[in-house]
Each structure stands twice: as structure tokens, then as C-alpha cells.
Motif scaffolding. Sequence first.
Motif, PDB file in Angstrom:
ATOM      1  N   UNK A   1      51.374  42.594  51.480  1.00 47.37           N
ATOM      2  CA  UNK A   1      51.737  42.571  50.061  1.00 47.37           C
ATOM      3  C   UNK A   1      53.241  42.379  49.932  1.00 47.37           C
ATOM      4  N   UNK A   2      53.672  41.524  49.028  1.00 52.11           N
ATOM      5  CA  UNK A   2      55.088  41.241  48.829  1.00 52.11           C
ATOM      6  C   UNK A   2      55.556  41.859  47.519  1.00 52.11           C
ATOM      7  N   UNK A   3      56.627  42.600  47.593  1.00 55.96           N
ATOM      8  CA  UNK A   3      57.212  43.245  46.424  1.00 55.96           C
ATOM      9  C   UNK A   3      58.623  42.696  46.253  1.00 55.96           C
TER      10      UNK A   3
END
Length: 443
Positions: free
Chosen positions: A214-216
Motif C-alpha cells: 500500500x502506498x501512502x
Amino acid sequence: MAQVLEFKLPDLGEGLTEAEIVRWLVEVGDVVAIDQPVVEVETAKAMVEVPCPYGGVVTARFGDEGTELPVGAPLLTVAVGSPVEASGDVPVADSGTEDSGSGNVLVGYGTGAPPVRRRRVRPQGLKAAVAVPAVPEGSAPAPVAGPVAVVSPLVRRLARQHDLDLRRLAGSGPDGLILRADVESAIRSAAEAPAPEAVAEPAVSSAFSASAGERVALRGVRGAVADKLSRSRREIPDATCWVDADATELMAARASMNSVAGPGTPKVSVLALLARICTAALARYPELNSTVDQEAREIVRLPQVHLGFAAQTDRGLVVPVVRDAHAGTTESIGAEIARLTEAARTGTLTPAQLTGGTFTLNNYGVFGVDGSTPIINHPEAAMMGVGRIVPKPWVYEGQLAVRQVVQLSLTFDHRVCDGGTAGGFLRYVADCVERPALLLRSL
């Protein structure tokens, strides 16, 4: 004829270069008054309502909620004056200021008034914000030669993020200008196109793949914190020292202060007491209330103590600043800490309330931990860390006893002082924690 004025994202001060649109406060077609807030944006410092310096009818908005815009990018356009005629040329202002506007963009942040340049555009320019498919369905224009008709850096970035060739798009804006709506339309078309048949790939080991996680996005408050902490580690040769202290008498003194307070009087917090102790310690060790001018190779000792304190919020870690804490009492510092903490909780801190600190106090004990090695809040020279205050076995007056013990830590810039100075500062703080009456000497 109406004038259609373009209002650009203003310079929000404090070196901020971009902001994220959190919430639009007006719709296309709404009538707005001069200095009426039209959009709420989030910067790396705070949430800010941006007022429009023009009064008139909103004809276009640029950017959806969640979009990040650079300073100087168009926010909206406003038709000022008589209603726009159905035909004929409409004058459009290039600059973000006009005599009919106020010149104000934020409380505390004004704008200059550069000369207004105007250009004549076709009437359909007023409809530039309406999404129009960039390419007829089922066809794609050949790449064009020469420069691409794109003005907005956001449009270019959006295209890069989706590997989209801007030379294959036909812009729907004035003179073929490629708009964000054109790029988004092309992205949707590509997503709806049938995927090519998958080719069987040989099995591979389950090695870590960055693309699978997951990319934040590191933006807003979290991005600003990341940049500042990285810069601190990169530029400041820091060192940390720590000591355990018996806080039993400090806690007893606090309980006594609060027991004699009148009805409605705010309670004295532990953080307020520690803040007052820190200001007294900085008066004795002013080297730690300084900054380093790297280019001039000089240490700048600062005359005022603007005390920052770390506060965890839903938006991330922020450091509100108590101005002129050196001139305050425990009670006045505590009141200001309470006021700023509430503003941090509600997201209403201003950029000015989050900048200009000279020394930071970090009470990580509220998270239930005993110790830490704080990272200095660049460009300051030191940060004081405080762990939780818990009952522990302690030798008191030659006897083993259960006392309220706290671990104190100090991370300091080794360029501004040596370990002797840092140790002296920390020892004085610990002595005041163990024997609060020592503070009476400096009051």
C-alpha cells in the motif's frame, strides 16, 4: 461586458510552495463577495480558508477535493461586472489581482499588486472547466510536432503518473489548450479499453515487491515532518544524554497547586511545569537556545525562548509554539499550551503558530513509553524528551522506597555546545524535578 478574473493559489507564507484542496466552499454559478472564503486548503503547516479578492459569479473551479496545487496555479475564475453575453469577446485577466479586488488572500498574508495583463479569448474559454472528451470515441490523434499545449504543471504530472503521451491528446481549451479534464478523459478511456491477453510467466519466488504494498503519499503535515526530520538527521551532528529523576516532589507540588486553586481555575499540567523548568534552564544555558548559520559558519544565540511542544493529532505530528515563554509563568504557559493543543486537535492552527520555535519539549510519556532519542526540530539546537512518570524502586534518603520516577533525555546539536553544557542543562532540569523549590531562586 463582464471581466472574468482568474484567482490563483496565493503565497501562504512561511516558504510553503503547495497546498491540497480539502473542501470547496462555493460551486460554479455561485455569487461570491469580496474576501469571501471560497476554498479550504491544507498546507504542510495548517488548514487554511482562502478568501477570494474579487466579487462576482464563479465561472470555473480548478482542481477536485484532494488535488494538490502549487502556489500560483489557478484556483477559480470569477465573472466581475455585468452578466456575460452570449457572444463576443470576453476580456480575461492573466494576473491574480485587479482593482475591483481587495488584494487580500489570507489574514496576515497580503499580496502585492503587479500590473494586470489581459488577453482576448473566445467565449468558449468560459467553459474551459467543463470536462470534454479529449479524443472522439474509437479514434486517437497522431502525435503532434512542436511544443505541447499544456500550461498547468499538474496536468503534466497527472499525465506522467499514468504514462500518458500528451502529444496524442487534442485539447478542449482555448487554442487547443490541454486541460485536466482532457487528461482524465484519456485515462478513463485507457482504463475501459479491453486488456491484452495475459502471457504466462514462469513462476518466481515470493520476493518483496515495492509495487505490491500500500502506498501512502508523503504530503501535507506528514510530508513536512518527513522533510524536516530528514534534514535534521542530514545536517545536524546530534548527540543524546539522559537521566532518571525522582518526580515525587514535583507531583506533590502540582497536587498542592491544584488543590488551592479557586473554582473554574484551570489545573496546572505536568507539561506546564516542565516547560517552566526548561525556560529556567535555558536562562542558565543559553547555548541550547540557538541555531547555526551554516553559510556564515556562526552560532546564533537567540534572545527569546519560543517554546515548541510536540502534539499528536489526527493529521500527524505538529509542534505548536508558545511565544516568549521565557517571560511567562507556569500558569500563563499552561494556559497557552491548552489553547494551542485545542487548536491542534481541531485543525485550526495557523502557519504562524507552528513556526519560529527555538527549543522543543516532547512529552512522549503520554504514549506509555519511558525513553526515546528525540530528533531535533530543525533549525533548533536541542529537544527535551520526557518519558512516563511511574512508581519505581528508588533509593531515597538511604532507604529503598517506591517513588515516582521519570526518564529525561536531551538531544542537542554538538556544534553549539559540548557534553558538559548539555549535561549541565539536563542535570539542572532533573534537580528542579526532584526539588521544585529550586525554581524559586529564578522566579
